[in-house]
Design a protein around this motif. Sequence first.
Motif, PDB file in Angstrom:
ATOM      1  N   GLN A 179       0.754  -0.721  -0.111  1.00  0.00           N
ATOM      2  CA  GLN A 179      -0.156   0.071  -0.215  1.00  0.00           C
ATOM      3  C   GLN A 179       0.740   1.153   0.112  1.00  0.00           C
ATOM      4  O   GLN A 179       1.807   1.297   1.114  1.00  0.00           O
ATOM      5  CB  GLN A 179      -0.948  -0.054   1.285  1.00  0.00           C
ATOM      6  N   ILE A 180       0.731   1.848  -1.095  1.00  0.00           N
ATOM      7  CA  ILE A 180       1.666   3.145  -1.266  1.00  0.00           C
ATOM      8  C   ILE A 180       0.886   4.559  -1.559  1.00  0.00           C
ATOM      9  O   ILE A 180       0.241   4.680  -2.453  1.00  0.00           O
ATOM     10  CB  ILE A 180       2.858   2.703  -2.530  1.00  0.00           C
ATOM     11  N   PRO A 181       0.926   5.149  -0.532  1.00  0.00           N
ATOM     12  CA  PRO A 181      -0.208   6.319  -0.408  1.00  0.00           C
ATOM     13  C   PRO A 181       0.670   7.560  -1.356  1.00  0.00           C
ATOM     14  O   PRO A 181       1.596   7.927  -1.066  1.00  0.00           O
ATOM     15  CB  PRO A 181      -0.313   6.897   1.035  1.00  0.00           C
ATOM     16  N   LEU A 182      -0.061   8.087  -2.269  1.00  0.00           N
ATOM     17  CA  LEU A 182       0.216   9.191  -2.870  1.00  0.00           C
ATOM     18  C   LEU A 182      -0.614  10.400  -2.417  1.00  0.00           C
ATOM     19  O   LEU A 182      -1.629  10.097  -1.685  1.00  0.00           O
ATOM     20  CB  LEU A 182       0.106   8.926  -4.485  1.00  0.00           C
ATOM     21  N   GLN A 183      -0.411  11.670  -3.063  1.00  0.00           N
ATOM     22  CA  GLN A 183      -1.409  12.748  -2.569  1.00  0.00           C
ATOM     23  C   GLN A 183      -2.476  12.533  -2.908  1.00  0.00           C
ATOM     24  O   GLN A 183      -3.646  13.031  -2.395  1.00  0.00           O
ATOM     25  CB  GLN A 183      -0.766  13.863  -3.091  1.00  0.00           C
ATOM     26  N   LYS A 184      -2.984  12.061  -4.224  1.00  0.00           N
ATOM     27  CA  LYS A 184      -4.353  12.026  -4.825  1.00  0.00           C
ATOM     28  C   LYS A 184      -5.019  10.741  -4.734  1.00  0.00           C
ATOM     29  O   LYS A 184      -6.044  10.423  -5.422  1.00  0.00           O
ATOM     30  CB  LYS A 184      -4.457  12.852  -6.059  1.00  0.00           C
ATOM     31  N   ARG A 185      -4.264   9.462  -4.779  1.00  0.00           N
ATOM     32  CA  ARG A 185      -4.721   8.257  -4.895  1.00  0.00           C
ATOM     33  C   ARG A 185      -3.724   7.265  -4.030  1.00  0.00           C
ATOM     34  O   ARG A 185      -2.536   7.648  -3.595  1.00  0.00           O
ATOM     35  CB  ARG A 185      -4.802   7.763  -6.283  1.00  0.00           C
ATOM     36  N   THR A 186      -4.023   6.002  -4.042  1.00  0.00           N
ATOM     37  CA  THR A 186      -3.085   5.271  -3.537  1.00  0.00           C
ATOM     38  C   THR A 186      -2.894   4.146  -4.174  1.00  0.00           C
ATOM     39  O   THR A 186      -3.668   3.413  -4.940  1.00  0.00           O
ATOM     40  CB  THR A 186      -3.815   4.513  -2.084  1.00  0.00           C
ATOM     41  N   GLY A 187      -1.517   3.556  -4.188  1.00  0.00           N
ATOM     42  CA  GLY A 187      -1.159   2.543  -5.136  1.00  0.00           C
ATOM     43  C   GLY A 187      -1.464   0.981  -4.221  1.00  0.00           C
ATOM     44  O   GLY A 187      -0.874   1.123  -3.029  1.00  0.00           O
ATOM     45  N   ASN A 188      -1.761   0.007  -4.882  1.00  0.00           N
ATOM     46  CA  ASN A 188      -2.075  -1.116  -4.116  1.00  0.00           C
ATOM     47  C   ASN A 188      -1.406  -2.456  -4.979  1.00  0.00           C
ATOM     48  O   ASN A 188      -1.553  -2.089  -6.272  1.00  0.00           O
ATOM     49  CB  ASN A 188      -3.556  -1.331  -3.856  1.00  0.00           C
ATOM     50  N   GLY A 189      -0.924  -3.310  -4.527  1.00  0.00           N
ATOM     51  CA  GLY A 189      -0.704  -4.507  -5.230  1.00  0.00           C
ATOM     52  C   GLY A 189      -0.664  -5.641  -4.460  1.00  0.00           C
ATOM     53  O   GLY A 189      -0.245  -5.616  -3.079  1.00  0.00           O
ATOM     54  N   LEU A 190      -0.700  -6.773  -5.089  1.00  0.00           N
ATOM     55  CA  LEU A 190      -0.507  -7.971  -4.380  1.00  0.00           C
ATOM     56  C   LEU A 190       0.709  -9.075  -4.947  1.00  0.00           C
ATOM     57  O   LEU A 190       0.485  -9.138  -6.226  1.00  0.00           O
ATOM     58  CB  LEU A 190      -1.847  -8.902  -4.500  1.00  0.00           C
ATOM     59  N   VAL A 191       1.564  -9.191  -4.314  1.00  0.00           N
ATOM     60  CA  VAL A 191       2.635  -9.899  -4.726  1.00  0.00           C
ATOM     61  C   VAL A 191       2.577 -11.343  -4.324  1.00  0.00           C
ATOM     62  O   VAL A 191       2.239 -11.576  -3.190  1.00  0.00           O
ATOM     63  CB  VAL A 191       4.069  -9.449  -4.269  1.00  0.00           C
ATOM     64  N   TYR A 192       2.589 -12.521  -5.255  1.00  0.00           N
ATOM     65  CA  TYR A 192       2.366 -13.926  -4.743  1.00  0.00           C
ATOM     66  C   TYR A 192       3.035 -14.837  -5.778  1.00  0.00           C
ATOM     67  O   TYR A 192       3.660 -14.570  -6.657  1.00  0.00           O
ATOM     68  CB  TYR A 192       0.667 -14.071  -4.982  1.00  0.00           C
ATOM     69  N   SER A 193       3.266 -15.945  -5.101  1.00  0.00           N
ATOM     70  CA  SER A 193       3.945 -17.050  -5.672  1.00  0.00           C
ATOM     71  C   SER A 193       2.793 -17.769  -6.502  1.00  0.00           C
ATOM     72  O   SER A 193       1.781 -18.510  -5.752  1.00  0.00           O
ATOM     73  CB  SER A 193       4.461 -18.105  -4.666  1.00  0.00           C
ATOM     74  N   THR A 219      -8.077 -11.930  -3.043  1.00  0.00           N
ATOM     75  CA  THR A 219      -7.480 -11.424  -1.864  1.00  0.00           C
ATOM     76  C   THR A 219      -7.204 -10.055  -1.931  1.00  0.00           C
ATOM     77  O   THR A 219      -7.432  -9.177  -1.154  1.00  0.00           O
ATOM     78  CB  THR A 219      -6.158 -12.125  -1.799  1.00  0.00           C
ATOM     79  N   LEU A 220      -6.761  -9.393  -3.203  1.00  0.00           N
ATOM     80  CA  LEU A 220      -6.596  -8.085  -3.419  1.00  0.00           C
ATOM     81  C   LEU A 220      -7.877  -7.268  -3.071  1.00  0.00           C
ATOM     82  O   LEU A 220      -7.956  -6.357  -2.222  1.00  0.00           O
ATOM     83  CB  LEU A 220      -5.871  -7.812  -4.635  1.00  0.00           C
ATOM     84  N   ILE A 221      -8.487  -7.724  -3.944  1.00  0.00           N
ATOM     85  CA  ILE A 221      -9.947  -6.759  -3.765  1.00  0.00           C
ATOM     86  C   ILE A 221     -10.709  -6.854  -2.468  1.00  0.00           C
ATOM     87  O   ILE A 221     -11.087  -5.706  -1.994  1.00  0.00           O
ATOM     88  CB  ILE A 221     -10.761  -7.281  -4.984  1.00  0.00           C
ATOM     89  N   GLY A 222     -10.569  -7.931  -1.876  1.00  0.00           N
ATOM     90  CA  GLY A 222     -11.093  -7.717  -0.530  1.00  0.00           C
ATOM     91  C   GLY A 222     -10.487  -6.999   0.572  1.00  0.00           C
ATOM     92  O   GLY A 222     -10.929  -6.534   1.554  1.00  0.00           O
ATOM     93  N   ALA A 223      -8.982  -6.764   0.195  1.00  0.00           N
ATOM     94  CA  ALA A 223      -8.161  -6.221   1.057  1.00  0.00           C
ATOM     95  C   ALA A 223      -8.147  -4.543   0.941  1.00  0.00           C
ATOM     96  O   ALA A 223      -7.668  -3.832   1.903  1.00  0.00           O
ATOM     97  CB  ALA A 223      -7.015  -6.524   1.248  1.00  0.00           C
ATOM     98  N   LEU A 224      -8.832  -3.952  -0.253  1.00  0.00           N
ATOM     99  CA  LEU A 224      -8.695  -2.586  -0.533  1.00  0.00           C
ATOM    100  C   LEU A 224      -9.483  -1.757   0.270  1.00  0.00           C
ATOM    101  O   LEU A 224     -10.723  -2.222   0.795  1.00  0.00           O
ATOM    102  CB  LEU A 224      -9.324  -2.407  -1.942  1.00  0.00           C
ATOM    103  N   ASP A 225      -8.997  -0.759   0.735  1.00  0.00           N
ATOM    104  CA  ASP A 225      -9.610   0.362   1.555  1.00  0.00           C
ATOM    105  C   ASP A 225     -10.388   1.260   0.762  1.00  0.00           C
ATOM    106  O   ASP A 225     -11.571   1.558   1.063  1.00  0.00           O
ATOM    107  CB  ASP A 225      -8.626   1.489   2.225  1.00  0.00           C
ATOM    108  N   GLY A 226      -9.963   1.462  -0.602  1.00  0.00           N
ATOM    109  CA  GLY A 226     -10.773   2.603  -1.053  1.00  0.00           C
ATOM    110  C   GLY A 226     -11.336   1.984  -2.512  1.00  0.00           C
ATOM    111  O   GLY A 226     -11.043   0.904  -2.882  1.00  0.00           O
ATOM    112  N   ARG A 227     -12.105   2.984  -3.176  1.00  0.00           N
ATOM    113  CA  ARG A 227     -12.620   2.284  -4.591  1.00  0.00           C
ATOM    114  C   ARG A 227     -11.590   1.990  -5.640  1.00  0.00           C
ATOM    115  O   ARG A 227     -10.870   3.023  -5.878  1.00  0.00           O
ATOM    116  CB  ARG A 227     -13.683   3.149  -5.117  1.00  0.00           C
TER     117      ARG A 227
END
Length: 499
Positions: free
Chosen positions: A269-283, A295-303
Amino acid sequence: MNHTSEPPRTRVVVAGGGTAGWIAAAAIVRQLGPLVDVTLVESDEIGTVGVGESTIPTARSFHAFLGIDEAAFVRATQATFKLGIAFENWRQVGDRYFHPFGSVGRSVAIADFQHFWLEAQARGFGGAYGDYSLEQQAAGAGLFGHDEQHSLAYAYHLDATAYARFLRTLAEPWGVRRVEGRIERVERDGKGGNIAALVLASGERIAGDIFIDCTGFRALLTEGALGTGFEDWSEWLSTDRALAVQTETVAPPVPYTRAIAHDAGWRWQIPLQKRTGNGLVYSSAHMSDDEAHATLIGALDGRPLFEPRPLRFRSGMRRKAWNRNCIALGLAAGFIEPLESTSIHLIMNAVIRLIQLFPFRGDDHVALAARFNAQSRHEWEHVRDFIILHYHVTQRDDSPFWRDCARMTIPDSLAERIALFANTAGAWQGQDDLFRIDSWVSVMLGQGVEPRAHHRIARIIKEEELQTSFADLSRGIASTMRALPRHCDFLARYCPADG
Ligand SMILES: Cc1cc2nc3c(=O)[nH]c(=O)nc-3n(C[C@H](O)[C@H](O)[C@H](O)COP(=O)(O)OP(=O)(O)OC[C@H]3O[C@@H](n4cnc5c(N)ncnc54)[C@H](O)[C@@H]3O)c2cc1C
């Protein structure tokens, strides 16, 4: 000998216009100016990888090297400030630790701070190791500022696409020629086998003396044309896929990156000024793409602002970063999965190294390349070991992924570090090592290595003296914290994002 005539310019061709391409082009033209002609080829149709938004403090020295104005950079890339990384669920589910930038406590010549902290622990006081990190305390309280009085160690979160664009606005006026088009063919010179030119879909031929491969995972020049070869590190770093998505911001940006472990990898979760970057790294051997998506969609805070974008990768490095007259940078040079946000740093360092060892016409390229490659290998292996540490030293055994990580055989270089810390609380930073002692200690302790002993020098310190020095450290941190503004207020005042 006549020194007054201008030496012939070396023709540098940069293939690719992502973060790596523009960093390379901007730095080379800025530093070597009249000695080089720099042409950058990029394809709008292909685009860039579009991730890579968390940095480490060395980005600041690189920007200073180029004379980049910080406030202008932050505004253009909607950047926020970063004081470290919060690791959640790594040692155990529910556990959290922080890897801060900067120093923790105060070391003396004979022994580093952790030895005194461990002694204090043994005597029943001292609190947590991270209590003695100003950066960790400020991050936890959502504070950030920088002026003459407050010198926090910090880096940035940035918008990757805007960053390449920002570098372009600097590099073109400095003299970089940009060519838009798709590279269709790499032409080699018949005798020596060096790269002679790039041939574009339009038919245009771009000839050069040296070629910098910044074509991302495609590695068109170094692998496609030269077949350099890849050293695969997936036996230690088995995550090989990611899903990336940006979301609407729902809270003021925190001044740190979040790295949240899950059953088969981790989520950023990487917060920028106007949006947040999200990503799921997996094997992919441990989690299906559908599970990862859920898993990613279920964990997101924002739209989410779009459907998550899939990415595939392999951790490892090109056998030679510099092969013949081609130097690979960025994803073309290899990739170490992004847990400690080291890729952009590796690009910046490699570009500085290249400028220092620049192959002008007539130079002994073989000797320069050998030095460059030796330094690159050391740097990459060091970063690799640090990342493996996070996976291998864990008390998690709640999924096959974590059990595999704990069981794997690790490189000797890392095993040596872990043994030294586990037996003596010792850690070190070699001359060209990126990660400092404080970083190794923060992550070793955070992941659950408990040293069996520490330096005896700490044992002979009188209790009162030890108490006083810990209290002094805490007071110093508290007093700096009182003067720090809130991160969001600082951003609003100093460098609100453009647009
Ligand atoms: C999941 C993930 C997360 C990451 N997170 C971080 C992070 O937090 N911090 C960090 O430091 N790094 C991170 N990275 C790494 C970071 O994204 C890269 O190091 C950085 O973006 C540099 O990419 P690049 O410029 O090498 O490649 P790209 O961005 O892929 O650029 C390649 C360029 O080559 C061009 N190109 C390719 N083929 C052709 C062709 N045939 N003709 C013409 N042009 C062509 C493309 O158009 C593009 O301009 C992450 C990477 C991944 C995969």
